[in-house]
Scaffold this motif. Structure first.
Motif, PDB file in Angstrom:
ATOM      1  N   PHE A   1       0.790  -1.230   0.000  1.00  0.00           N
ATOM      2  CA  PHE A   1       0.000   0.000   0.000  1.00  0.00           C
ATOM      3  C   PHE A   1       0.824   1.283   0.000  1.00  0.00           C
ATOM      4  CE2 PHE A   1      -2.962  -2.945   2.331  1.00  0.00           C
ATOM      5  CZ  PHE A   1      -3.776  -3.173   1.227  1.00  0.00           C
ATOM      6  N   GLY A   2       2.155   1.192   0.092  1.00  0.00           N
ATOM      7  CA  GLY A   2       2.909   2.432   0.210  1.00  0.00           C
ATOM      8  C   GLY A   2       2.776   2.981   1.619  1.00  0.00           C
ATOM      9  N   SER A   3       2.935   4.272   1.760  1.00  0.00           N
ATOM     10  CA  SER A   3       2.929   4.879   3.093  1.00  0.00           C
ATOM     11  C   SER A   3       1.572   4.729   3.759  1.00  0.00           C
ATOM     12  CB  SER A   3       3.286   6.357   2.992  1.00  0.00           C
ATOM     13  OG  SER A   3       3.460   6.882   4.276  1.00  0.00           O
ATOM     14  N   SER A   4       1.592   4.423   5.042  1.00  0.00           N
ATOM     15  CA  SER A   4       0.348   4.187   5.772  1.00  0.00           C
ATOM     16  C   SER A   4      -0.309   5.492   6.192  1.00  0.00           C
ATOM     17  CB  SER A   4       0.639   3.360   7.028  1.00  0.00           C
ATOM     18  OG  SER A   4       1.421   4.129   7.928  1.00  0.00           O
ATOM     19  N   ASP A   5      -1.594   5.391   6.493  1.00  0.00           N
ATOM     20  CA  ASP A   5      -2.337   6.566   6.957  1.00  0.00           C
ATOM     21  C   ASP A   5      -1.735   7.127   8.243  1.00  0.00           C
ATOM     22  OD1 ASP A   5      -4.063   6.114   4.893  1.00  0.00           O
ATOM     23  OD2 ASP A   5      -5.463   4.949   6.109  1.00  0.00           O
ATOM     24  N   GLU A   6      -1.321   6.209   9.135  1.00  0.00           N
ATOM     25  CA  GLU A   6      -0.771   6.664  10.414  1.00  0.00           C
ATOM     26  C   GLU A   6       0.428   7.585  10.196  1.00  0.00           C
ATOM     27  OE1 GLU A   6      -1.637   3.408   9.940  1.00  0.00           O
ATOM     28  OE2 GLU A   6      -3.424   3.607  11.164  1.00  0.00           O
ATOM     29  N   VAL A   7       1.200   7.260   9.150  1.00  0.00           N
ATOM     30  CA  VAL A   7       2.440   8.004   8.912  1.00  0.00           C
ATOM     31  C   VAL A   7       2.168   9.327   8.229  1.00  0.00           C
ATOM     32  CG1 VAL A   7       4.643   7.945   7.736  1.00  0.00           C
ATOM     33  CG2 VAL A   7       3.793   5.889   8.845  1.00  0.00           C
ATOM     34  N   LEU A   8       1.602   9.276   7.017  1.00  0.00           N
ATOM     35  CA  LEU A   8       1.365  10.535   6.304  1.00  0.00           C
ATOM     36  C   LEU A   8       0.363  11.405   7.058  1.00  0.00           C
ATOM     37  CD1 LEU A   8       1.335   9.762   2.473  1.00  0.00           C
ATOM     38  CD2 LEU A   8       3.128  10.730   3.868  1.00  0.00           C
ATOM     39  N   GLY A   9      -0.597  10.770   7.711  1.00  0.00           N
ATOM     40  CA  GLY A   9      -1.596  11.547   8.454  1.00  0.00           C
ATOM     41  C   GLY A   9      -1.018  12.242   9.671  1.00  0.00           C
ATOM     42  N   SER A  10       0.115  11.739  10.162  1.00  0.00           N
ATOM     43  CA  SER A  10       0.711  12.352  11.356  1.00  0.00           C
ATOM     44  C   SER A  10       1.368  13.690  11.035  1.00  0.00           C
ATOM     45  CB  SER A  10       1.755  11.403  11.957  1.00  0.00           C
ATOM     46  OG  SER A  10       2.880  11.327  11.101  1.00  0.00           O
ATOM     47  N   LEU A  11       1.500  14.001   9.737  1.00  0.00           N
ATOM     48  CA  LEU A  11       2.276  15.173   9.340  1.00  0.00           C
ATOM     49  C   LEU A  11       1.510  16.484   9.343  1.00  0.00           C
ATOM     50  CD1 LEU A  11       4.422  13.883   6.359  1.00  0.00           C
ATOM     51  CD2 LEU A  11       5.179  14.533   8.626  1.00  0.00           C
ATOM     52  N   GLU A  12       0.159  16.400   9.237  1.00  0.00           N
ATOM     53  CA  GLU A  12      -0.632  17.601   8.936  1.00  0.00           C
ATOM     54  C   GLU A  12      -0.339  18.039   7.514  1.00  0.00           C
ATOM     55  OE1 GLU A  12      -2.984  19.227  10.738  1.00  0.00           O
ATOM     56  OE2 GLU A  12      -2.762  17.840  12.408  1.00  0.00           O
ATOM     57  N   SER A  13       0.928  18.337   7.206  1.00  0.00           N
ATOM     58  CA  SER A  13       1.322  18.770   5.866  1.00  0.00           C
ATOM     59  C   SER A  13       2.759  18.349   5.634  1.00  0.00           C
ATOM     60  CB  SER A  13       1.198  20.291   5.741  1.00  0.00           C
ATOM     61  OG  SER A  13       1.968  20.766   4.666  1.00  0.00           O
ATOM     62  N   GLY A  14       3.019  17.812   4.428  1.00  0.00           N
ATOM     63  CA  GLY A  14       4.384  17.423   4.095  1.00  0.00           C
ATOM     64  C   GLY A  14       5.324  18.608   4.070  1.00  0.00           C
ATOM     65  N   VAL A  15       4.769  19.809   3.875  1.00  0.00           N
ATOM     66  CA  VAL A  15       5.591  21.016   3.857  1.00  0.00           C
ATOM     67  C   VAL A  15       6.210  21.244   5.236  1.00  0.00           C
ATOM     68  CG1 VAL A  15       5.551  23.526   3.574  1.00  0.00           C
ATOM     69  CG2 VAL A  15       4.350  22.071   1.937  1.00  0.00           C
ATOM     70  N   ASP A  16       5.485  20.890   6.294  1.00  0.00           N
ATOM     71  CA  ASP A  16       6.029  21.042   7.645  1.00  0.00           C
ATOM     72  C   ASP A  16       7.317  20.218   7.795  1.00  0.00           C
ATOM     73  OD1 ASP A  16       3.861  22.584   8.201  1.00  0.00           O
ATOM     74  OD2 ASP A  16       2.704  20.967   9.134  1.00  0.00           O
ATOM     75  N   PHE A  17       7.274  18.990   7.311  1.00  0.00           N
ATOM     76  CA  PHE A  17       8.446  18.115   7.370  1.00  0.00           C
ATOM     77  C   PHE A  17       9.572  18.681   6.501  1.00  0.00           C
ATOM     78  CE2 PHE A  17      10.852  14.425   5.722  1.00  0.00           C
ATOM     79  CZ  PHE A  17      11.303  13.892   6.918  1.00  0.00           C
ATOM     80  N   GLU A  18       9.207  19.176   5.329  1.00  0.00           N
ATOM     81  CA  GLU A  18      10.175  19.776   4.405  1.00  0.00           C
ATOM     82  C   GLU A  18      10.911  20.941   5.089  1.00  0.00           C
ATOM     83  OE1 GLU A  18       9.817  20.442  -0.369  1.00  0.00           O
ATOM     84  OE2 GLU A  18       8.314  21.406   0.873  1.00  0.00           O
ATOM     85  N   LYS A  19      10.168  21.722   5.842  1.00  0.00           N
ATOM     86  CA  LYS A  19      10.772  22.866   6.537  1.00  0.00           C
ATOM     87  C   LYS A  19      11.741  22.405   7.634  1.00  0.00           C
ATOM     88  CE  LYS A  19       6.973  26.119   5.720  1.00  0.00           C
ATOM     89  NZ  LYS A  19       5.821  26.835   6.306  1.00  0.00           N
ATOM     90  N   ARG A  20      11.391  21.291   8.304  1.00  0.00           N
ATOM     91  CA  ARG A  20      12.287  20.770   9.347  1.00  0.00           C
ATOM     92  C   ARG A  20      13.611  20.318   8.738  1.00  0.00           C
ATOM     93  NH1 ARG A  20      10.691  19.121  14.284  1.00  0.00           N
ATOM     94  NH2 ARG A  20      12.966  19.027  14.537  1.00  0.00           N
ATOM     95  N   ILE A  21      13.527  19.633   7.578  1.00  0.00           N
ATOM     96  CA  ILE A  21      14.746  19.172   6.898  1.00  0.00           C
ATOM     97  C   ILE A  21      15.580  20.373   6.460  1.00  0.00           C
ATOM     98  CG2 ILE A  21      15.646  17.922   4.897  1.00  0.00           C
ATOM     99  CD1 ILE A  21      14.401  16.103   6.989  1.00  0.00           C
ATOM    100  N   GLN A  22      14.895  21.357   5.895  1.00  0.00           N
ATOM    101  CA  GLN A  22      15.580  22.577   5.447  1.00  0.00           C
ATOM    102  C   GLN A  22      16.349  23.210   6.614  1.00  0.00           C
ATOM    103  OE1 GLN A  22      16.145  24.587   2.816  1.00  0.00           O
ATOM    104  NE2 GLN A  22      15.150  26.560   3.013  1.00  0.00           N
ATOM    105  N   LYS A  23      15.719  23.228   7.778  1.00  0.00           N
ATOM    106  CA  LYS A  23      16.345  23.859   8.960  1.00  0.00           C
ATOM    107  C   LYS A  23      17.632  23.122   9.342  1.00  0.00           C
ATOM    108  CE  LYS A  23      15.133  25.502  13.603  1.00  0.00           C
ATOM    109  NZ  LYS A  23      14.096  25.494  14.664  1.00  0.00           N
ATOM    110  N   ILE A  24      17.619  21.784   9.218  1.00  0.00           N
ATOM    111  CA  ILE A  24      18.826  21.008   9.541  1.00  0.00           C
ATOM    112  C   ILE A  24      19.940  21.325   8.550  1.00  0.00           C
ATOM    113  CG2 ILE A  24      19.782  18.673   9.653  1.00  0.00           C
ATOM    114  CD1 ILE A  24      17.065  17.724  10.719  1.00  0.00           C
ATOM    115  N   TYR A  25      19.606  21.332   7.271  1.00  0.00           N
ATOM    116  CA  TYR A  25      20.619  21.645   6.248  1.00  0.00           C
ATOM    117  C   TYR A  25      21.191  23.046   6.450  1.00  0.00           C
ATOM    118  CZ  TYR A  25      19.991  17.592   3.152  1.00  0.00           C
ATOM    119  OH  TYR A  25      19.989  16.338   2.601  1.00  0.00           O
TER     120      TYR A  25
END
Length: 961
Positions: free
Chosen positions: A587-611
């Protein structure tokens, strides 16, 4: 051969509005859809209509089950009923996808409302651009928030909110966008689409439900006290009460429950590692360090975060892409030195990344410091630093230009060899889609692959699609499809369709930018290469979802690239692979996982901050370890068991229901298709030549060929054919023609002898005759319904039941004139037919009354619980105050300091005064709640008032031969 009486009956059957407890409620949308509908999608759409639709529903099927199709069915049905004020609010990346799916799958036109065309419409004199006559309006969450005052003005027939879990924290004061949208859409029917209605707290369910029905629960405080602490602290009664309240508004189907109808293949991950050359790594390190500096002039402050993200994407893509980007930054500094316009070079950088506008709105949510004036006195005083920065960038540009080949590009040749070998093992086509973030990298890859054995096998796909090769493909496609319905008239949509068709029939490789990650179907392709890997998990899921989707016959191979030298890139991949489970499984990514994000952009911003913040390998490891801990907390999904108990039904129960819907939908579609064809053959006989074997016809004056959608689904390769459907202008005209015809009394001779099937009940009527009347009963109550009532008897005065009358009209027939004896016969049987009609009508009205009573009972129970919640809150507040006073009195007795004792007693007197006031006002407040409840009941009562109208259609004498 049909008659005018068949045609009129079929026309009314095709357009009647059925009750929402039958599949017939979706008749018009079922026959208009160009996709094979699965029973769970029909079930979800029917649930929404039963909700009832004046308030709406939450459709919460798991990822990949087609919630867009479910919503499309609802929209299509309302569209057919001329209820066309429909608004769709979605995250920015999904706007185009919705636009395409509505037109391609349901033939429903839509307009994407954004700043540019909104302002143009205003300038053209349209004061309220959201009020579109014959377009569904699609807009982003952010734009809807900004134009909330406009949303309130239109009397929407339906509002759909996709990815609605972004609004589930509306109960928090910090979630301003959700609060504004809830207030702006209040009072309009809504469908909320989300795979994860509940992730971390039951309060999220309260938040989503408050969009649909603000009176399902008392208020936030009451809900929190009764349910907000989770199921473990709840009594069994409270849990069952919560489940019972949610049942009418929230519908959820799981993937494991539909495997009988929706087969799934697996994802197989492969990793292609490579090592940057010394020059490539030197370039990466220097540009990366440059981007980490706080004060740089080449990037505007107002767009610093977004611009840094863009440059990093390009840097990771190829030296050829970053070379041109560096040149644009140098030109921007030159423009700043010369104090001329700066915007053009920024546009040049942005233009290398497709679909960037989809994330701009979300990235600009941050309160970044805006440039006051990018060429003001402050910049002039820093001319020396600016010149130094220019020299620095120029050295990077020269370094990038000196690199003539990329190790990553060489690795692609190895990856393709391995990928195609794996496809041959799987028995799949030699087709691959390669995703890159950069158009310049796309051009480099095309050239490089053409020089290494793939010449003539490549098609490119990007946001402009305007190269000479693409224009040629588009022109050939237009010529090929000039006589069918493939051409939409939108050059953008048609070019995309042409490129997909060329990839399917001619090319082996599609090199695509992000613009191909949504809205196209590549199920004929089983190999996805992420040459550049986005940081946003939802974007990756979209990419793979182009191939790994319903209809895919083979396992899908996903190849990702990894730079052995880049520690941060490796950690990002680990998170995407291990935490988000994007690349492996069924099935690919589970609901629990992608749904935990609110928005993938939030995660993208966290990665950007580390870089941006980490400068050493140790800092990178520590930052990613911390992020992983936070993700573990989010993904572990404390509410998983609660969601299962609250929102999911037993698998066997669901599967049995879906089987029933599958059978009913198939029967309904077959019946509707028969009626549409027979009506069209009769009404269009003077305009077209009909081929009943192919269920197709050609117009006599234009030679255009039309075919029923079901036949076109069977013959996927049929070209130069228009899709004929219920909503087609020809069908609409012919239906109107059939319904408006005044039909006199005639003898209709039904010929069972010419019927190809065998129906024993009809066989028993051979040689018999009688009278038959058809009437239309329209009832407006809890919902609008239309019923076609047959009142019929045979020559012996025996009643012919409704089902048998319907079967009669499946027979070919001829129209004959009545003779005098027939008229006298009707005079004899007329009263009996009238009595049968009354009995039939009474039975229908009784059934409607029963359903209305059930609806009323549910509404009364809902209002009772709502008012009880509010009253309980008042009582609870009073008890809490009692407990506080008791505690204060206890503390006062223990205190020995006079000043402190006096202060405590002063507080006690204030609380006692407050309690007295609460007691006095308690009954008034409860009376006010009862008054509101009564007012709401009156509103419900008005909705349930029955309005009945009757229309006689025709009367015939019948005989079966």
């Amino acid at each position: 051969m049909s008659t005018a009486y068949h045609s009129q009956y079929f026309a009314y059957e095709l357009t009647k509005q059925s009750a929402s407890n039958t599949v017939g409620r979706l008749s018009q949308s079922l026959i208009n859809a160009t996709v094979d509908l699965n029973p769970h999608q029909v079930e979800a759409a029917l649930f929404a209509f039963q909700a009832p639709l004046e308030r709406g529903a939450i459709l919460a099927d798991e990822v990949g089950l087609g919630k867009t199709i479910e919503a499309g069915l609802i929209i299509s049905q309302l569209w057919a009923e001329r209820k066309r004020k429909i608004l769709i609010i979605v995250p920015p990346p999904l706007r185009k996808q919705w636009n395409r799916e509505l037109i391609e799958k349901f033939y429903i036109p839509s307009i994407i409302m954004e700043s540019k065309n909104y302002n143009e419409l205003v300038r053209e004199g349209q004061a309220f651009p959201f009020e579109q006559r014959d377009n569904v309006v699609i807009t982003s969450l952010q734009f809807a928030r900004n134009k909330s005052a406009d949303l309130k003005r239109t009397q929407w027939d339906l509002i759909i909110i996709d990815e609605a879990h972004r609004l589930r924290n509306v109960y928090k004061k910090s979630n301003k966008i959700a609060r504004i949208l809830r207030e702006a859409t209040e009072g309009f029917p809504k469908i909320l689409l989300t795979a994860t209605p509940l992730q971390n707290s039951l309060m999220e369910l309260y938040g989503l439900v408050s969009f649909i029905d603000p009176r399902l629960f008392g208020d936030e405080t009451t809900f929190r006290k009764q349910f907000g602490h989770g199921t473990k602290e709840m009594t069994k009664y409270d849990f069952l009460d919560l489940k019972d309240r949610l049942r009418p508004v929230c519908h959820r189907t799981l993937r494991r429950q539909v495997t009988e109808y929706v087969p799934y293949t697996k994802r197989i991950p492969l990793v292609q590692e490579f090592t940057s050359s010394a020059l490539e790594w030197e370039l990466y390190e220097k540009v990366s360090n440059y981007l980490q500096r706080e004060d740089i002039f080449a990037l505007p402050k107002s767009q610093r975060n977004l611009m840094t993200l863009v440059v990093r994407k390009i840097l990771a893509s190829s030296s050829f892409a970053i070379s041109d980007t560096l040149l644009s930054l140098i030109k921007r500094l030159d423009a700043s030195l010369e104090e001329v316009g700066l915007a053009e070079e920024i546009e040049n950088i942005y233009n290398d990344i497709d679909e960037l506008d989809s994330t701009v709105e979300e990235w600009t949510e941050e309160n970044e410091d805006a440039d006051q004036n990018e060429d003001d006195d402050d910049r002039a005083t820093e001319r020396e630093e600016l010149l130094r920065e220019r020299e620095e960038l120029l050295s990077y540009y020269n370094l990038a230009s000196s690199i003539t080949e990329n190790e990553k590009g060489k690795a692609l040749l190895i990856a393709l060899t391995n990928g195609f070998e794996k496809l041959r093992e799987l028995g799949a086509n030699d087709k691959v889609v390669i995703f890159t973030e950069s158009r310049r990298t796309q051009a480099y890859l095309k050239e490089m692959l053409e020089q290494n054995g793939y010449h003539g096998k490549i098609v490119v796909f990007n946001g402009t699609n305007n190269s000479p090769e693409i224009k040629e493909i588009y022109q050939e496609w237009l010529e090929k499809h000039q006589d069918d319905d493939q051409i939409t008239g939108s050059k953008t949509a048609d070019t995309r369709a042409a490129l997909v068709e060329y990839f399917r029939n001619e090319a082996s490789i599609m090199i695509a930018t992000e613009s191909a990650a949504e809205g196209i179907n590549l199920q004929f392709c089983s190999l996805v290469v992420n040459y550049d890997l986005p940081w946003n998990p939802q974007r990756i899921e979209q990419r793979i979802g182009r191939c790994h989707r319903y209809g895919q016959k083979h396992d899908v191979v996903v190849i990702n690239f990894l730079n052995r030298k880049n520690a941060a890139d490796r950690r990002v991949y680990e998170l995407l692979d291990q935490k988000f489970s994007l690349f492996e499984g069924v099935f690919g990514s589970s609901d629990e996982v992608l749904g935990s994000l609110e928005s993938g952009v939030d995660f993208e911003k966290r990665i950007q901050k580390i870089y941006q913040s980490c400068r050493s390998a140790d800092e990178i490891q520590e930052a990613f370890n911390q992020l992983q801990v936070e993700l573990d907390e989010q993904i572990q999904c404390r509410m998983k068991e609660t969601r299962k108990n609250l929102l999911e039904n037993f698998d066997d129960e669901v599967r049995e229901k879906l089987r029933t819907h599958y059978e009913q939908t198939t029967l309904q579609l077959n019946k509707m298709e028969r009626y549409l064809w027979a009506m069209s053959v009769y009404e269009g006989s003077a305009q077209a030549h009909f081929d009943s074997g192919q269920l197709s016809f050609r117009l006599l004056n234009s030679n255009d060929k039309y075919q029923l959608i079901s036949q076109m689904k069977k013959n996927a390769s049929s070209d130069h054919v228009h899709h004929y459907r219920l909503g087609h202008p020809l069908a609409i005209n012919w239906i109107e023609q059939a319904k408006s015809r005044k039909l006199p009394k005639k003898l209709i001779q039904f010929r069972y002898s010419d019927y190809e099937g065998r129906v024993s009940l009809l066989q028993n009527l051979i040689g018999n005759n009688g009278w038959l009347s058809l009437d239309l009963l329209q009832v407006k109550s809890a919902e609008d319904e239309e019923h076609l009532i047959f009142s019929a008897i045979d020559s012996n005065g025996n009643q012919i039941d409704q089902e048998l009358c319907e079967k009669l009209f499946d027979l070919p027939a001829s129209e004959l004139e009545l003779v005098e004896d027939d008229e006298s016969g009707f005079a004899y049987f007329g009263n009996q037919i009238s009595e049968i009609n009354k009995q039939q009508e009474s039975a229908i009205l009784w059934g409607i009354q029963e359903r209305t009573n059930e609806f009323l009972d549910r509404e009364l129970e809902r209002l009772d619980k709502w008012s009880k919640d509010l009253k309980d809150k008042l009582e609870t507040d009073l008890k809490d105050l009692d407990a506080e006073i008791t505690q204060l009195q206890k503390e006062a007795r223990m205190v020995r300091q006079i000043a402190e004792k006096l202060e405590l007693n002063k507080t006690i007197r204030e609380r006692e005064k407050q309690r007295s006031e609460m007691r006095r006002s308690l009954f008034d407040a409860q009376d006010e709640i009862d008054r509101q409840k009564e007012q709401l009941f009156v509103e419900v009562e008005k909705k349930l008032e029955q309005k009945i109208s009757r229309q006689h259609l025709f009367l015939i004498r019948w005989e079966v031969v």
